[in-house]
Design an enzyme around this catalytic site. Sequence first.
Site, PDB file in Angstrom:
ATOM      1  N   GLU A 109       8.584 -13.366 -25.679  1.00 22.67           N
ATOM      2  CA  GLU A 109       8.880 -14.463 -26.605  1.00 22.67           C
ATOM      3  C   GLU A 109       8.905 -14.013 -28.065  1.00 22.67           C
ATOM      4  O   GLU A 109       9.811 -14.354 -28.811  1.00 22.67           O
ATOM      5  CB  GLU A 109       7.844 -15.581 -26.408  1.00 22.67           C
TER       6      GLU A 109
ATOM      7  N   ASP B  47      -0.925 -16.147 -30.287  1.00 24.95           N
ATOM      8  CA  ASP B  47       0.087 -16.447 -29.279  1.00 24.95           C
ATOM      9  C   ASP B  47       1.032 -15.269 -29.040  1.00 24.95           C
ATOM     10  O   ASP B  47       2.174 -15.306 -29.484  1.00 24.95           O
ATOM     11  CB  ASP B  47       0.882 -17.678 -29.718  1.00 24.95           C
TER      12      ASP B  47
ATOM     13  N   GLU C  31      -0.797 -28.748 -27.496  1.00 27.34           N
ATOM     14  CA  GLU C  31       0.626 -28.963 -27.785  1.00 27.34           C
ATOM     15  C   GLU C  31       1.126 -30.245 -27.132  1.00 27.34           C
ATOM     16  O   GLU C  31       2.132 -30.256 -26.426  1.00 27.34           O
ATOM     17  CB  GLU C  31       1.447 -27.737 -27.354  1.00 27.34           C
TER      18      GLU C  31
END
Length: 687
Positions: free
Chosen positions: A401, A373, A294
């Site tokens: 998240e 993820d 990322e």
Amino acid sequence: SIGYEAWLRYPQLAEDKQEAFSRWCGCIVEAETEESEVMAAAASELSRGLGRMLGITTSARSSRDSSGKGCIAIGTFNGGNESIAHVYGDSGVYPNTGAEGFAIRTDAKSGIIAIGAEQPAGVLYGVFHLLRLIATGTAIDELDIVEQPTNAIRMINQWDNIDGSIERGYAGQSIFYDNNEITKDLGRIEDYARLLASTGLNAITINNVNVHRLETYFITDRFLPDIARIAGIFRRYAIKLFLSVNFASPIETGDLKTADPLDADVKAWWKAKADEVYQAIPDFGGFLVKADSENRPGPFTYGRDHADGSNMLAEALLPHGGLVIWRCFVYNCKQDWRDRKTDRARAAYDHFKPLDGRFMDNVILQIKNGPMDFQVREPVSPLFGALPSTNCMIEFQIAQEYTGQARHLCYLVPQWKEVLDFDTYAQGEGSHVKQVVDGSLFGYKHSGFAAVSNIGDDANWTGHPLAQSNLYGYGRLAWNPQLASDAIAEEWTRLTFGSEERVVHTVVGMLMDSWGIYESYTAPLGVGWMVSPNHHYGPDVDGYEYSKWGTYHFSDYKGMGVDRTLATGTGYAGQYREPNASVYGTLESCPDELLLFFHHVPYTHVLHSGKTVIQHIYDTHFEGVERADGLLKRWNELEGQVDAETFKRAADRFAQQAEHAREWRDRINTYYLRKSGIGDALGRTIY
Ligand code: BDP
């Protein structure tokens, strides 16, 4: 406030209970010779807890007083505490507690409850254990306990930034940083350290894995004195401090032109840097590194691999006994979705499997629980079991998240347990993930658990009052992965809300149902995602579908799901050992809950449950809303039974959850009605 004290409230016990416990708690016997900070923390916690629960003041002394009351003796086995020696030493052998474990024994004859350990840390854990027994009303008259943590590293990762924000934080701002400075409010950090230590956690990384410009300077004299103060607080609670570092530090904070791990100047730079850090913090834990992921810098820039990168840092830390924790969350976030071979799910295995055996002994690979993820449902990362010659640890995410962001209830311990109980077959049947990460399967030198924290500066730490259970549960599971999800939930509930049976029953039930409820109204059958891009809250079925992040569901008018089989798909299923590879790779044997992660099927495909995929989507989404409404109703029944502030905070969140569950249902059901053209068999209205 009640939320602030979390599970360390120590509320006063009912009188009859007080009496039963008080007779053991006349004083705290401590040896004067044991002058460790951790022992001091243990003693003060014990007197605080006993004082509050039993309404007594217990003074510390070096030997039992003559009041005739029982006493609690705390100390290391060789620390000179005569009461400990008496209770344990008489048998000639001390219990085997290992470096961090503890023993607690009630010796009725001498009127002593002895909490003994090899090290002060063990005594601290023993104190928290005894307090937990008392707080949950467990008899202590005949204790004979020996406990050792299963995992050596039991770590928390803060994703906190120096500007005070928290990446993926849903409970306010950072308790560590404020406005580009390290906070002066060390009291709150100490309270956090107590909470962590009470569950058995022993390591913390205090800054985000994405190390931005200013945080790169954490390992310079600009910040090191303040960080050393924070390390000092955690040290009192036997928690080691780690830092996330920027792989490009030699360029960004030094005056080197390169960060090439094989460059002699770069090596020398990191060696000097390690010396400097250990000068400031002699028991510093080591570095956590996110590299080549990322848009973070890493060894790939120089044509080097991750073994080169991590070994270079490991060499610098080695003379000081430091560790490099190197993350395997490495994938191309700019991939072309038409290219099947770049399947994001494959990435970690493709990068790291070929490097097995090349890492130094003080490197540990930190592997996320799943290949994608932290989705509500994904398979277990095939890297577990695939690296017999490389230290590994597992990474979970306590911060929700993708599981409701502290607005929806999602007790994650059952999910983590499923991952830990997964059989990798790496050494034949019975090679569970928990045995990989506790180091026993392959004899790793270092291994354990890490997880992304869910706390911030909200008054109750976690935003949603019940989200505290995830932090608590994580610590308990890292200590002992055999504990049952509902047992942990019950323990947390009793400590937090007291032992009114109706409250305990209701809250535990809600916690245990919550993961399934969240799963039912969000992305179906393991396909994942379908969240709003960037902030990841709320539904957006095609939010990521045509982007380069590699997270797809491939829905068209005929069907949906990602073909990850060897024969016709990305080949991801082939990264598992048999029989897992075949179980997942074969349509007939793939479990329903992961079907769309591994296979692309028509909407009319019939699941093992007997339903078609499309009907499953409709049914679960209708049910999900009903069950979310049910959570609100169940909670509302507790009005007056839990403190008013907590009640209200949670009630507001359950109302939001019920509303947002409708949004998920309607978006997903409508989308699939339009895509498939197949109506609901039960004729319900789909908006
Ligand atoms: C993802 C988060 C992102 C993190 C990344 C990571 O969306 O903010 O930086 O993981 O783990 O879950 O590095």
